[in-house]
Design a protein around this motif. Structure first.
Motif, mmCIF file in Angstrom:
data_model
loop_
_atom_site.group_PDB
_atom_site.id
_atom_site.type_symbol
_atom_site.label_atom_id
_atom_site.label_comp_id
_atom_site.label_asym_id
_atom_site.label_seq_id
_atom_site.Cartn_x
_atom_site.Cartn_y
_atom_site.Cartn_z
ATOM 1 N N VAL A 71 0.914 -1.197 0.101
ATOM 2 C CA VAL A 71 -0.033 0.060 0.175
ATOM 3 C C VAL A 71 0.783 1.360 -0.019
ATOM 4 C CG1 VAL A 71 -1.559 1.369 1.331
ATOM 5 C CG2 VAL A 71 -1.771 -1.146 1.470
ATOM 6 N N TYR A 72 0.566 2.080 -0.920
ATOM 7 C CA TYR A 72 1.382 3.389 -0.888
ATOM 8 C C TYR A 72 0.391 4.751 -1.314
ATOM 9 C CZ TYR A 72 5.034 6.696 -2.567
ATOM 10 O OH TYR A 72 5.761 8.119 -2.512
ATOM 11 N N VAL A 73 0.579 5.539 -0.054
ATOM 12 C CA VAL A 73 -0.073 6.824 -0.144
ATOM 13 C C VAL A 73 0.728 8.001 0.174
ATOM 14 C CG1 VAL A 73 -2.366 7.989 0.353
ATOM 15 C CG2 VAL A 73 -2.372 5.535 0.358
ATOM 16 N N GLU A 102 -10.367 12.228 1.780
ATOM 17 C CA GLU A 102 -11.312 11.877 0.755
ATOM 18 C C GLU A 102 -10.719 12.660 -0.693
ATOM 19 O OE1 GLU A 102 -14.259 10.262 0.385
ATOM 20 O OE2 GLU A 102 -13.574 9.687 2.344
ATOM 21 N N GLY A 103 -10.743 12.078 -1.745
ATOM 22 C CA GLY A 103 -10.185 12.450 -3.061
ATOM 23 C C GLY A 103 -8.818 11.996 -3.254
ATOM 24 N N THR A 104 -8.075 11.345 -2.244
ATOM 25 C CA THR A 104 -6.585 11.067 -2.346
ATOM 26 C C THR A 104 -6.481 9.859 -3.160
ATOM 27 O OG1 THR A 104 -6.387 12.187 -0.057
ATOM 28 C CG2 THR A 104 -4.525 10.557 -0.987
ATOM 29 N N THR A 105 -5.590 9.748 -4.179
ATOM 30 C CA THR A 105 -5.232 8.726 -4.976
ATOM 31 C C THR A 105 -4.514 7.691 -4.137
ATOM 32 O OG1 THR A 105 -5.430 9.900 -6.901
ATOM 33 C CG2 THR A 105 -4.214 8.003 -7.072
ATOM 34 N N VAL A 106 -4.641 6.436 -4.067
ATOM 35 C CA VAL A 106 -3.989 5.369 -3.447
ATOM 36 C C VAL A 106 -3.446 4.420 -4.323
ATOM 37 C CG1 VAL A 106 -5.229 5.748 -1.191
ATOM 38 C CG2 VAL A 106 -6.281 4.050 -3.064
ATOM 39 N N TYR A 107 -2.551 3.890 -4.231
ATOM 40 C CA TYR A 107 -1.727 3.046 -4.915
ATOM 41 C C TYR A 107 -1.560 1.524 -4.127
ATOM 42 C CZ TYR A 107 -0.925 6.952 -7.795
ATOM 43 O OH TYR A 107 -1.050 8.126 -8.539
ATOM 44 N N TYR A 108 -1.401 0.572 -4.862
ATOM 45 C CA TYR A 108 -1.287 -0.972 -4.220
ATOM 46 C C TYR A 108 -0.821 -2.020 -5.213
ATOM 47 C CZ TYR A 108 -6.086 -1.439 -6.285
ATOM 48 O OH TYR A 108 -7.214 -1.585 -6.883
ATOM 49 N N GLN A 109 0.034 -2.964 -4.849
ATOM 50 C CA GLN A 109 0.256 -3.989 -5.742
ATOM 51 C C GLN A 109 -0.108 -5.470 -4.921
ATOM 52 O OE1 GLN A 109 4.552 -2.937 -5.600
ATOM 53 N NE2 GLN A 109 4.462 -3.354 -8.059
ATOM 54 N N ALA A 110 -0.183 -6.434 -5.669
ATOM 55 C CA ALA A 110 -0.224 -7.827 -5.338
ATOM 56 C C ALA A 110 0.999 -8.461 -5.151
ATOM 57 C CB ALA A 110 -1.356 -8.653 -5.895
#
Length: 132
Positions: A71-73, A102-110
């Motif tokens: 998880v990366y924010v 609210e409205g923040t872009t979040v990034y993730y990987q499996a």
């Protein structure tokens, strides 16, 4: 003629109210779920749900490795690994609640890894994204 003038004012007010209502509704539902990220070769899946800002990690292969969702924010300083050592078919989640605006872009990987040593072995290429 007076009727048309009043009607014009009423119609204008109605249009303005409708536009305001639509703009408010659009702003309130700014979040969007991210798509599922699946690595069938290594046996991991990850996804994001904006309601509660919840990240999921699922193990999809009985291979002795643990599933991990990275998880990366960046805007709030979150760089976290959500480990799931529960075995094939099991899913774990972590809710960030109000920690992500609210409205923040979040990034993730499996990814997959070794839970005991916290070593990540392999991840899906690139980052999936959603909006909190």
């Amino acid at each position: 003629m007076r009727f048309r003038t009043r009607f014009g004012y009423v119609a204008g007010a109605l249009v303005a109210s409708t536009v305001l209502l639509f703009a408010t509704a659009s702003t309130a539902s700014a979040g969007s779920d991210g798509g599922s990220v699946v690595d069938p070769t290594h046996g991991a899946a990850a996804w994001f749900k904006h309601d509660g800002d919840v990240f999921w990690s699922q193990d999809t292969k009985a291979d002795g490795h643990s599933a991990v969702t990275r998880v990366y924010v960046s805007s709030v300083g979150i760089a976290h690994n959500l480990w799931n050592p529960d075995g094939n078919g099991a899913a774990r989640y972590k809710s960030y609640g109000t920690a992500i605006p609210e409205g923040t872009t979040v990034y993730y990987q499996a990814c997959i890894g070794e839970h005991g040593t916290k070593e990540i072995i392999s991840c899906t290429p690139g980052w999936a994204k959603g909006v909190a």
